[in-house]
Write an enzyme that holds these catalytic residues in place. Structure first.
Site, PDB file in Angstrom:
ATOM      1  N   ARG A   1       6.735  -8.349   6.109  1.00  0.00           N
ATOM      2  CA  ARG A   1       5.365  -8.146   5.670  1.00  0.00           C
ATOM      3  C   ARG A   1       5.288  -8.759   4.277  1.00  0.00           C
ATOM      4  O   ARG A   1       5.487  -9.970   4.167  1.00  0.00           O
ATOM      5  CB  ARG A   1       4.955  -6.672   5.721  1.00  0.00           C
ATOM      6  CG  ARG A   1       3.422  -6.514   5.743  1.00  0.00           C
ATOM      7  CD  ARG A   1       2.944  -5.090   5.900  1.00  0.00           C
ATOM      8  NE  ARG A   1       3.015  -4.349   4.645  1.00  0.00           N
ATOM      9  CZ  ARG A   1       2.615  -3.084   4.511  1.00  0.00           C
ATOM     10  NH1 ARG A   1       2.124  -2.435   5.560  1.00  0.00           N
ATOM     11  NH2 ARG A   1       2.709  -2.465   3.360  1.00  0.00           N
TER      12      ARG A   1
ATOM     13  N   LYS B   1      -3.425   7.441   1.417  1.00  0.00           N
ATOM     14  CA  LYS B   1      -4.357   6.721   2.298  1.00  0.00           C
ATOM     15  C   LYS B   1      -4.570   7.441   3.628  1.00  0.00           C
ATOM     16  O   LYS B   1      -5.618   7.274   4.240  1.00  0.00           O
ATOM     17  CB  LYS B   1      -3.876   5.289   2.525  1.00  0.00           C
ATOM     18  CG  LYS B   1      -2.572   5.171   3.280  1.00  0.00           C
ATOM     19  CD  LYS B   1      -2.065   3.726   3.245  1.00  0.00           C
ATOM     20  CE  LYS B   1      -0.744   3.609   3.967  1.00  0.00           C
ATOM     21  NZ  LYS B   1       0.071   2.487   3.501  1.00  0.00           N
TER      22      LYS B   1
HETATM   23  C1  LIG Z   1       1.287   2.951   3.490  1.00  0.00           C
HETATM   24  C2  LIG Z   1       2.365   2.522   2.609  1.00  0.00           C
HETATM   25  C3  LIG Z   1       3.396   3.420   2.281  1.00  0.00           C
HETATM   26  C4  LIG Z   1       3.470   4.827   2.831  1.00  0.00           C
HETATM   27  O1  LIG Z   1       3.845   4.841   4.179  1.00  0.00           O
HETATM   28  P1  LIG Z   1       4.156   6.220   4.935  1.00  0.00           P
HETATM   29  O2  LIG Z   1       4.713   5.783   6.229  1.00  0.00           O
HETATM   30  O3  LIG Z   1       2.880   6.944   5.035  1.00  0.00           O
HETATM   31  O4  LIG Z   1       5.129   6.978   4.115  1.00  0.00           O
HETATM   32  C5  LIG Z   1       4.372   2.982   1.401  1.00  0.00           C
HETATM   33  N1  LIG Z   1       4.354   1.738   0.892  1.00  0.00           N
HETATM   34  C6  LIG Z   1       3.395   0.844   1.183  1.00  0.00           C
HETATM   35  C7  LIG Z   1       3.451  -0.520   0.589  1.00  0.00           C
HETATM   36  C8  LIG Z   1       2.362   1.208   2.066  1.00  0.00           C
HETATM   37  O5  LIG Z   1       1.401   0.317   2.358  1.00  0.00           O
END
Ligand SMILES: *Cc1c(COP(=O)(O)O)cnc(C)c1O
Length: 359
Positions: A128, A35
């Site tokens: 969350r 993302k």
């Molecule tokens: C965005 C996201 C990640 C990745 O996070 P980073 O900090 O980029 O490694 C992992 N798990 C979920 C559920 C996320 O939304």
């Protein structure tokens, strides 16, 4: 076209290799999270070239863009019932916590003659997504056995997102304990014990990763080489695979104190200034519309960022080592947030580059 974001795919392949090696030493299969760069397929391909076997994103539209890469795909944000059909079509795996959503996914998977894989999320304190009570989780596991088109393949948790809770032996230990109970109830092993995001990477760096964690979902650490619990650099990675390039539209000598009564700036803040006398300044054509308020750092020696409004970034170039002119390009180092915002902005173009690896 400027402003643009330069993405070095060779550096990303290198970073992906490093993360795969580190994870492998700890019995972990990483999912690379895309993302941060809006899942540009050629960029995702550079991660696959480094050994990544699972691509993960929070948006189903992004997983759809990457389907030609033929990896397993993981949807990170809890699915919307209204997207159930597209979720089972483009995601091999989704993260879930709601019975109603699971029923909708089961029905969609049945309609499409597919088997959809599910990871159930446990909330270990970050507040969350996820189920907080053990009994509720075990009950959901039991009920899921009626859903013939879904396969429960694991448990997961997310930390350091909303509540900024740091992953450690205690909270991740709870996840492995929960996994044992679910495995006992099911009478089989779970493939995934998904212990978080880039904030869990420091546990591998310090050799403190609890036994039994078998997956991490990693974006930031692969893309910009930092872990996100304490913001430290992961050793031997490239930290500048993503760079912002912006173009100079004005260079003038100006006083460092604004002239007149100080009210609110363009974003409602009250700015403060220190008097350094007359300074040489440059304006580059990029601003908060592209970056929001996420930080970037100058990669130009001797150049300081003074601030930005929606479309202009103001720089002090008095002590710059290079000479700049109108039309010159300047480069900036991106934070993860800035990368996410810039790759989403329709005003910023992307350019893939290669090479530039050390020895
Ligand atoms: C965005 C996201 C990640 C990745 O996070 P980073 O900090 O980029 O490694 C992992 N798990 C979920 C559920 C996320 O939304």
């Amino acid at each position: 076209m400027n402003p643009r974001i330069e993405i070095n795919t060779d550096k990303l392949t290198y970073n992906a290799k490093q993360i795969c090696r580190m994870c492998d030493e700890h019995g972990i299969t990483p999912a690379a999270v895309t993302k941060g760069f809006c899942a540009i397929p050629q960029v995702a391909a550079s991660l696959v070239a480094g050994g990544i076997k699972i691509l993960a994103d929070s948006r189903i539209e992004n997983l759809k863009k990457m389907r030609t890469l033929r990896t397993r795909t993981m949807l990170l944000r809890l699915p919307m019932i209204s997207q159930a059909e597209t979720v089972v079509k483009y995601a091999s795996i989704s993260l879930n916590s709601e019975w109603k959503t699971l029923q909708a996914l089961n029905e969609a998977a049945g309609n499409q003659n597919r088997q959809h894989q599910v990871i159930l999320m446990a909330d270990l304190g970050d507040l969350r997504e996820g189920i907080m009570e053990e009994a509720e989780l075990l009950e959901l596991v039991k009920r899921m056995q009626q859903l013939k088109h879904l396969s429960l393949i694991g448990l997961g948790t997310n930390l350091t997102c909303f509540g900024a809770v740091i992953p450690d032996e205690n909270n991740l230990g709870k996840l492995t304990e929960l996994t044992k109970k679910v495995e006992k109830q099911l009478g089989r092993k779970l493939e995934f014990v998904s212990g978080g995001n880039s904030s869990s990477v420091y546990l591998m760096m310090k050799n403190r990763m609890p036994k039994g964690i078998t997956n991490l979902r990693i974006g930031e650490s692969i893309l910009i080489g930092t872990e996100s619990a304490f913001g430290e650099r992961v050793p031997d990675m490239y930290y500048d695979a993503f760079q912002l390039v912006a173009e100079v539209v004005e260079i003038r000598e100006k006083p460092s104190l604004p002239i007149g009564e100080i009210g609110m700036d363009a974003f409602g803040g009250k700015p403060t200034f220190t008097d350094k006398g007359i300074r040489k300044r440059a304006i580059v054509a990029v601003g908060k519309q592209d970056l929001a308020t996420h930080p970037v750092k100058s990669l130009e020696p001797g150049v300081d960022i003074l601030g930005s409004s929606s479309d202009h970034m103001i720089l002090d170039i008095t002590d710059a080592e290079k000479k700049y002119d109108i039309g010159s390009e300047m480069k900036f180092f991106l934070s993860y947030g800035a990368m996410l915002a810039l790759t989403t902005s329709p005003y910023v173009s992307t350019q893939l580059i290669s090479g530039g690896l050390k020895d």
